[in-house]
Design a protein around this motif. Structure first.
Motif, short mmCIF file in Angstrom:
data_model
loop_
_atom_site.label_atom_id
_atom_site.label_comp_id
_atom_site.label_asym_id
_atom_site.label_seq_id
_atom_site.Cartn_x
_atom_site.Cartn_y
_atom_site.Cartn_z
N VAL A 6 0.86 -1.18 0.00
CA VAL A 6 0.00 0.00 0.00
C VAL A 6 0.90 1.23 0.00
CG1 VAL A 6 -1.87 1.21 1.15
CG2 VAL A 6 -1.74 -1.29 1.28
N GLY A 7 1.00 1.87 -1.15
CA GLY A 7 1.88 3.02 -1.28
C GLY A 7 3.32 2.63 -1.01
N ASN A 8 4.02 3.48 -0.24
CA ASN A 8 5.43 3.22 0.10
C ASN A 8 5.58 2.47 1.42
OD1 ASN A 8 6.22 4.56 -2.21
ND2 ASN A 8 6.64 6.50 -1.17
N SER A 9 4.47 2.03 2.00
CA SER A 9 4.52 1.39 3.30
C SER A 9 4.89 -0.10 3.17
CB SER A 9 3.15 1.49 4.00
OG SER A 9 2.23 0.56 3.45
N GLY A 10 5.06 -0.72 4.33
CA GLY A 10 5.31 -2.16 4.35
C GLY A 10 4.04 -2.97 4.44
N LEU A 11 2.88 -2.31 4.47
CA LEU A 11 1.60 -3.01 4.53
C LEU A 11 1.31 -3.66 3.19
CD1 LEU A 11 -1.00 -3.61 6.17
CD2 LEU A 11 -1.94 -1.47 5.23
N ARG A 12 1.01 -4.95 3.21
CA ARG A 12 0.72 -5.70 1.98
C ARG A 12 -0.69 -6.25 2.06
NH1 ARG A 12 5.14 -7.05 -1.11
NH2 ARG A 12 4.18 -8.98 -1.82
N ALA A 175 -5.42 5.91 1.01
CA ALA A 175 -6.57 6.75 0.70
C ALA A 175 -7.65 5.83 0.14
CB ALA A 175 -6.21 7.82 -0.32
N GLN A 176 -8.76 5.75 0.84
CA GLN A 176 -9.86 4.92 0.34
C GLN A 176 -10.86 5.83 -0.37
OE1 GLN A 176 -13.02 2.75 2.79
NE2 GLN A 176 -11.63 1.09 2.26
N PRO A 192 -2.68 11.41 -8.82
CA PRO A 192 -1.33 11.98 -8.85
C PRO A 192 -0.84 12.41 -7.48
CG PRO A 192 -2.67 12.90 -10.62
CD PRO A 192 -3.59 12.13 -9.74
N ALA A 193 -1.72 12.97 -6.65
CA ALA A 193 -1.31 13.39 -5.30
C ALA A 193 -0.90 12.19 -4.46
CB ALA A 193 -2.45 14.15 -4.62
N ALA A 194 -1.67 11.12 -4.53
CA ALA A 194 -1.35 9.92 -3.76
C ALA A 194 -0.02 9.33 -4.21
CB ALA A 194 -2.47 8.89 -3.92
N ASP A 195 0.20 9.33 -5.49
CA ASP A 195 1.47 8.80 -6.02
C ASP A 195 2.65 9.64 -5.53
OD1 ASP A 195 3.06 7.10 -7.91
OD2 ASP A 195 3.36 9.04 -8.88
N GLY A 274 -1.99 2.99 -9.37
CA GLY A 274 -2.11 3.49 -8.02
C GLY A 274 -2.99 2.68 -7.09
N VAL A 275 -3.78 1.74 -7.64
CA VAL A 275 -4.72 0.97 -6.82
C VAL A 275 -4.00 -0.20 -6.16
CG1 VAL A 275 -6.78 -0.48 -6.82
CG2 VAL A 275 -6.73 1.63 -8.18
N ALA A 276 -4.06 -0.23 -4.82
CA ALA A 276 -3.48 -1.35 -4.08
C ALA A 276 -4.50 -2.46 -3.92
CB ALA A 276 -3.00 -0.90 -2.70
N SER A 277 -5.77 -2.09 -3.74
CA SER A 277 -6.81 -3.09 -3.56
C SER A 277 -8.16 -2.51 -3.99
CB SER A 277 -6.89 -3.54 -2.10
OG SER A 277 -7.82 -4.59 -1.92
N ALA A 278 -8.97 -3.35 -4.61
CA ALA A 278 -10.35 -2.99 -4.95
C ALA A 278 -11.26 -3.69 -3.95
CB ALA A 278 -10.68 -3.43 -6.38
N VAL A 279 -12.00 -2.92 -3.16
CA VAL A 279 -12.79 -3.48 -2.07
C VAL A 279 -14.21 -3.74 -2.56
CG1 VAL A 279 -13.67 -3.10 0.26
CG2 VAL A 279 -11.39 -2.25 -0.39
N VAL A 280 -14.61 -5.01 -2.57
CA VAL A 280 -15.94 -5.38 -3.03
C VAL A 280 -16.80 -5.83 -1.86
CG1 VAL A 280 -15.20 -6.02 -5.35
CG2 VAL A 280 -15.19 -7.75 -3.55
#
Length: 321
Positions: A6-12, A175-176, A192-195, A274-280
């Motif tokens: 998720v972004g630059n974090s270590g969260l996967r 950012a959700q 672009p801001a999130a990136d 930019g999408v780490a996960s799509a929440v359904v």
């Protein structure tokens, strides 16, 4: 399904997350357990909820499942706070006291001592951003959450929050945001801001509030969200002529690929930049399995290009000159 940072974090997190909007209200505990087991068996790990879902009942259902049938270590828990409901209705409240009180209540309902990701659900024009961020910082320092983020905030607030938290080495992780072929507004500035800030995007409602499934092509089914007293207003904005044209394009692509419209719509969001996960979110286990079937679908470039063109978001000054 694959795991992504998720972004630059270590969260996967898993490329598809499990939403729980209907749990404890339209989805009973037995169905929720079946959904959660199917999701975990498919390789998922991200369970997304909120203090507002069913007035806390969704969190209570998750807590019951974690107590009796699912190991806490199997899931990454994401919950949200920042919306207060009183006699006047629902309104944002991101004051420090309200956020931390809500977090403690969520942890109690979930039966855990920490969240993996905690999000502020909506901006509050009456609370200074610094005060809101102080609650996120306190939650991380106290160990009540591992990572923090924002949901439904505009790009300028996201960028300012990331800058302020980075200075304190707390860091904004996620950012959700709503994102689908029917709602591509985040591409103007938020993506672009999130990136630029190293923030990963969790896309909510990737199926266009269920409309991209094709179930509303001719009518509103009696058992659908569009006919639900408490979710009708959530679906109605996408029951338009433009939305119907997008649904037809998705359905045509699905027919050509021998897949379902749900799979095509979900794959488009899941693999967007930019999408780490799509929440359904699904009301029934069968609906969830329909979404999980998209795990092996990679849209051909030509089909993605056509869907991009059909749903192209309008850019102008100052995003483009």
């Amino acid at each position: 399904m694959d795991l992504r940072r998720v972004g630059n974090s270590g969260l996967r997190v898993a490329s598809v997350g499990l939403g729980t909007l209907t749990w404890g209200r339209d989805t009973d505990e037995h169905e929720a357990e079946e959904q959660l087991r199917a999701y975990l068996d498919a390789g998922g790990n991200l369970v997304d909820t909120s203090a507002t879902y069913g007035d806390g009942r969704a969190e209570e259902v998750i807590g019951a499942l974690l107590e009796r049938s699912v190991d806490r270590e199997e899931v990454l828990l994401c919950s949200k706070a920042g919306v207060r409901t009183d006699a006047a209705g629902a309104r944002p409240d991101t004051s420090r006291g309200a956020l931390l009180d809500s977090l403690d209540a969520s942890l109690d309902r979930l039966g855990t001592d920490h969240l993996d990701l905690w999000l502020v659900q909506a901006p509050d024009g009456s609370t200074p951003l610094r005060e809101t961020l102080s609650a996120l910082r306190a939650a991380v320092v106290s160990g009540r959450t591992r990572y923090v983020g924002l949901s439904n905030f505009p790009a300028w607030q996201l960028a300012r929050a990331a800058t302020l938290l980075d200075a304190d080495e707390t860091f904004l992780t996620a950012a959700q945001m709503e994102y689908s072929l029917l709602q591509r507004g985040i591409e103007r500035e938020l993506v672009p801001a999130a990136d630029a800030c190293g923030v990963g995007i969790l896309a909510w409602s990737p199926l266009g509030r269920g409309v991209l499934s094709g179930k509303y092509r001719r009518s509103v089914p009696a058992d659908s969200r569009g006919a639900s007293p408490h979710l009708r207003g959530f679906v109605e904005p996408y029951l338009t002529a433009h939305a119907r044209s997008v649904v037809e394009a998705v359905s045509t692509a699905a027919e050509g690929l021998g897949r379902s419209p749900v799979e095509v719509a979900l794959a488009w969001v899941r693999d967007a930049p930019g999408v780490a996960s799509a929440v359904v979110g699904a009301r029934t286990p069968a609906q969830l399995r329909g979404s999980l079937a998209a795990s092996d679908l990679e849209l051909p470039g030509q089909i993605r290009q056509v869907l991009d063109e059909v749903t192209e978001v309008e850019f102008g000054y100052p995003e483009r000159r």
